[in-house]
Write a protein that holds these residues in place. Structure first.
Motif, mmCIF file in Angstrom:
data_model
loop_
_atom_site.group_PDB
_atom_site.id
_atom_site.type_symbol
_atom_site.label_atom_id
_atom_site.label_comp_id
_atom_site.label_asym_id
_atom_site.label_seq_id
_atom_site.Cartn_x
_atom_site.Cartn_y
_atom_site.Cartn_z
ATOM 1 N N THR A 98 -17.634 37.145 9.944
ATOM 2 C CA THR A 98 -16.270 37.411 9.502
ATOM 3 C C THR A 98 -16.261 38.216 8.206
ATOM 4 N N SER A 99 -17.153 37.880 7.284
ATOM 5 C CA SER A 99 -17.242 38.628 6.031
ATOM 6 C C SER A 99 -17.673 40.069 6.277
ATOM 7 N N CYS A 100 -18.549 40.245 7.239
ATOM 8 C CA CYS A 100 -19.006 41.590 7.590
ATOM 9 C C CYS A 100 -17.839 42.424 8.114
ATOM 10 N N LEU A 101 -17.034 41.845 8.986
ATOM 11 C CA LEU A 101 -15.877 42.567 9.521
ATOM 12 C C LEU A 101 -14.846 42.843 8.430
ATOM 13 N N THR A 102 -14.706 41.906 7.493
ATOM 14 C CA THR A 102 -13.779 42.112 6.382
ATOM 15 C C THR A 102 -14.249 43.261 5.504
ATOM 16 N N GLN A 103 -15.550 43.278 5.204
ATOM 17 C CA GLN A 103 -16.098 44.377 4.411
ATOM 18 C C GLN A 103 -15.926 45.709 5.138
ATOM 19 N N TYR A 105 -13.638 46.513 7.243
ATOM 20 C CA TYR A 105 -12.232 46.904 7.188
ATOM 21 C C TYR A 105 -11.875 47.491 5.828
ATOM 22 N N PHE A 106 -12.295 46.835 4.766
ATOM 23 C CA PHE A 106 -11.950 47.299 3.426
ATOM 24 C C PHE A 106 -12.542 48.682 3.156
ATOM 25 N N ILE A 107 -13.787 48.891 3.550
ATOM 26 C CA ILE A 107 -14.438 50.171 3.283
ATOM 27 C C ILE A 107 -13.682 51.315 3.946
ATOM 28 N N HIS A 108 -13.422 51.192 5.237
ATOM 29 C CA HIS A 108 -12.785 52.289 5.965
ATOM 30 C C HIS A 108 -11.302 52.397 5.650
ATOM 31 N N CYS A 109 -10.647 51.266 5.411
ATOM 32 C CA CYS A 109 -9.229 51.280 5.075
ATOM 33 C C CYS A 109 -8.990 52.011 3.754
ATOM 34 N N PHE A 110 -9.770 51.669 2.733
ATOM 35 C CA PHE A 110 -9.552 52.280 1.430
ATOM 36 C C PHE A 110 -10.079 53.713 1.366
ATOM 37 N N SER A 111 -11.039 54.059 2.215
ATOM 38 C CA SER A 111 -11.439 55.461 2.320
ATOM 39 C C SER A 111 -10.278 56.303 2.839
ATOM 40 N N SER A 180 -27.116 49.017 4.373
ATOM 41 C CA SER A 180 -26.913 48.296 3.117
ATOM 42 C C SER A 180 -25.528 47.673 3.024
ATOM 43 N N TYR A 181 -24.644 48.000 3.982
ATOM 44 C CA TYR A 181 -23.339 47.355 4.068
ATOM 45 C C TYR A 181 -22.886 47.431 5.523
ATOM 46 N N CYS A 182 -21.785 46.772 5.835
ATOM 47 C CA CYS A 182 -21.307 46.708 7.220
ATOM 48 C C CYS A 182 -20.497 47.955 7.549
ATOM 49 N N GLU A 183 -21.166 48.972 7.987
ATOM 50 C CA GLU A 183 -20.507 50.214 8.405
ATOM 51 C C GLU A 183 -20.101 50.088 9.867
ATOM 52 N N HIS A 184 -18.976 50.664 10.232
ATOM 53 C CA HIS A 184 -18.361 50.427 11.539
ATOM 54 C C HIS A 184 -19.310 50.707 12.702
ATOM 55 N N ILE A 185 -19.808 51.935 12.797
ATOM 56 C CA ILE A 185 -20.660 52.312 13.935
ATOM 57 C C ILE A 185 -21.962 51.525 13.915
ATOM 58 N N ALA A 186 -22.516 51.272 12.723
ATOM 59 C CA ALA A 186 -23.765 50.508 12.635
ATOM 60 C C ALA A 186 -23.582 49.102 13.194
ATOM 61 N N VAL A 187 -22.402 48.511 12.991
ATOM 62 C CA VAL A 187 -22.142 47.158 13.494
ATOM 63 C C VAL A 187 -21.966 47.165 15.002
ATOM 64 N N VAL A 188 -21.097 48.030 15.521
ATOM 65 C CA VAL A 188 -20.798 47.982 16.956
ATOM 66 C C VAL A 188 -21.986 48.436 17.797
ATOM 67 N N LYS A 189 -22.924 49.182 17.211
ATOM 68 C CA LYS A 189 -24.126 49.571 17.959
ATOM 69 C C LYS A 189 -24.994 48.370 18.311
ATOM 70 N N LEU A 190 -24.796 47.256 17.604
ATOM 71 C CA LEU A 190 -25.574 46.054 17.896
ATOM 72 C C LEU A 190 -25.034 45.299 19.106
ATOM 73 N N ALA A 191 -23.846 45.667 19.567
ATOM 74 C CA ALA A 191 -23.233 44.952 20.692
ATOM 75 C C ALA A 191 -23.922 45.309 22.003
ATOM 76 N N CYS A 192 -24.013 44.320 22.888
ATOM 77 C CA CYS A 192 -24.587 44.566 24.209
ATOM 78 C C CYS A 192 -23.445 44.755 25.207
ATOM 79 N N ALA A 193 -22.662 45.823 24.968
ATOM 80 C CA ALA A 193 -21.506 46.126 25.807
ATOM 81 C C ALA A 193 -21.220 47.616 25.692
ATOM 82 N N ASP A 194 -20.319 48.081 26.509
ATOM 83 C CA ASP A 194 -19.890 49.473 26.457
ATOM 84 C C ASP A 194 -18.939 49.630 25.271
#
Length: 312
Positions: A98-103, A105-111, A180-194
């Motif tokens: 949950t903290s990873c998803l929050t981070q 969100y904050f990174i991309h939202c504030f960018s 070094s932080y929870c970047e969007h594409i880096a996170v979703v690439k770990l999923a075992c789904a389309d």
């Protein structure tokens, strides 16, 4: 922690951030400039906020937008640097899902909010230079507040699908995140789904931020340059262009590393992973560090106020 090296598990409660893979031995040395940059970013942006608040002559649209930029930079840098320093200094790699998803969100939202603020500042310069007699009538405090609200809502709403989609995917391969932080594409690439929905939506938002925002900034400055070249004397042209110089520098610092990071991440498959991550860190940390320096040095009212503080 027993699942960290397992290949089969369901939706881990934590992710493990590796920092900068390939440069583990240099983590302590990398943390030194990182910590210095974060300290400068905090001091610089808080100083800008305090000066604008205390100086009545700076209660104008340009400086209100500058305060928005300072708040965004403080929040964005704070959302990533403390966790990175804990990785580099204490090897504290765990981050809750949950903290990873929050981070994330904050990174991309504030960018996106920062990009929108640059568009608002370009609009302010356009009205101030092309229609100087109508500037105060067009950009009233109410209009500035509405623009700020639009910037806030646009970033908040457009980035909201990032964590919502990421939460839906099953993660059954690994919980090790090579970043070094929870970047969007880096996170979703770990999923075992389309994950094409997340990937395409991320591409859409990136193109919207860089394409549409840069287009409006370019149109504004095209009109500004036309107005500047119509001024009668060289001194007047240089003085007017000087008021836009700090804004152009800040725009370049934000968009050029961001575009380079985006292109290398999407198409630079032969680029080493540690280079990707270093560029991603520079993209997020350089604007918060340099924005207050640029505006502090090039804006006379802010520069004079800072000199007064040091004199006292």
């Amino acid at each position: 922690m027993s699942d960290s090296n397992s290949t089969e598990f369901n939706n881990p409660s934590i992710f493990l951030l590796l920092g900068i893979p390939g440069l583990e031995m240099a983590h302590v040395w990398i943390s030194i400039p990182l910590c210095a940059m974060y300290t400068i970013a905090l001091l610089g942006n808080v100083t800008i906020l305090c000066i604008v608040k205390k100086e009545p002559s700076l209660h104008e649209p340009m400086y209100y937008f500058l305060c928005m930029l300072a708040v965004i930079d403080v929040v964005m840098s704070t959302s990533i640097v403390p966790k990175m320093l804990s990785i580099f200094w204490f090897n504290s790699r765990e981050i809750e899902f949950t903290s990873c998803l929050t981070q994330l969100y904050f990174i991309h939202c504030f960018s996106m909010m920062e990009s929108g603020t640059f568009v608002a500042m370009a609009l302010d310069r356009y009205v101030a230079i092309c229609y100087p007699l109508r500037h105060s009538a067009v950009l009233t405090n109410l209009v500035v507040a509405k623009i700020g609200l639009v910037v806030l809502l646009r970033g908040s709403i457009l980035v909201l699908p990032y964590p919502l989609l990421a939460r839906q995917w099953p993660y059954c391969r690994t919980n090790i995140l090579p970043h070094s932080y929870c970047e969007h594409i880096a996170v979703v690439k770990l999923a075992c789904a389309d994950i094409r929905i997340s990937s395409y939506y991320g591409l859409f938002v990136a193109l919207l931020m860089t394409g549409v925002d840069v287009f409006f900034i370019a149109v504004s400055y095209t009109q500004i340059l036309r107005a500047i070249f119509k001024l009668p004397t060289k001194a007047a042209r240089l003085k007017t262009f000087g008021t836009c110089g700090s804004h152009l520098c800040a725009i370049s610092i934000f968009y050029i590393p961001g575009l380079f990071s985006f292109l290398t991440h999407r198409f630079g498959h032969n680029v080493p992973l540690h280079f990707h991550i270093l560029i991603a860190n520079v993209y997020l940390l350089l604007p918060p560090v340099l924005n207050p320096i640029i505006y502090g040095l090039r804006t006379k009212q802010i520069r004079d106020r800072i000199l007064q503080l040091f004199t006292h």
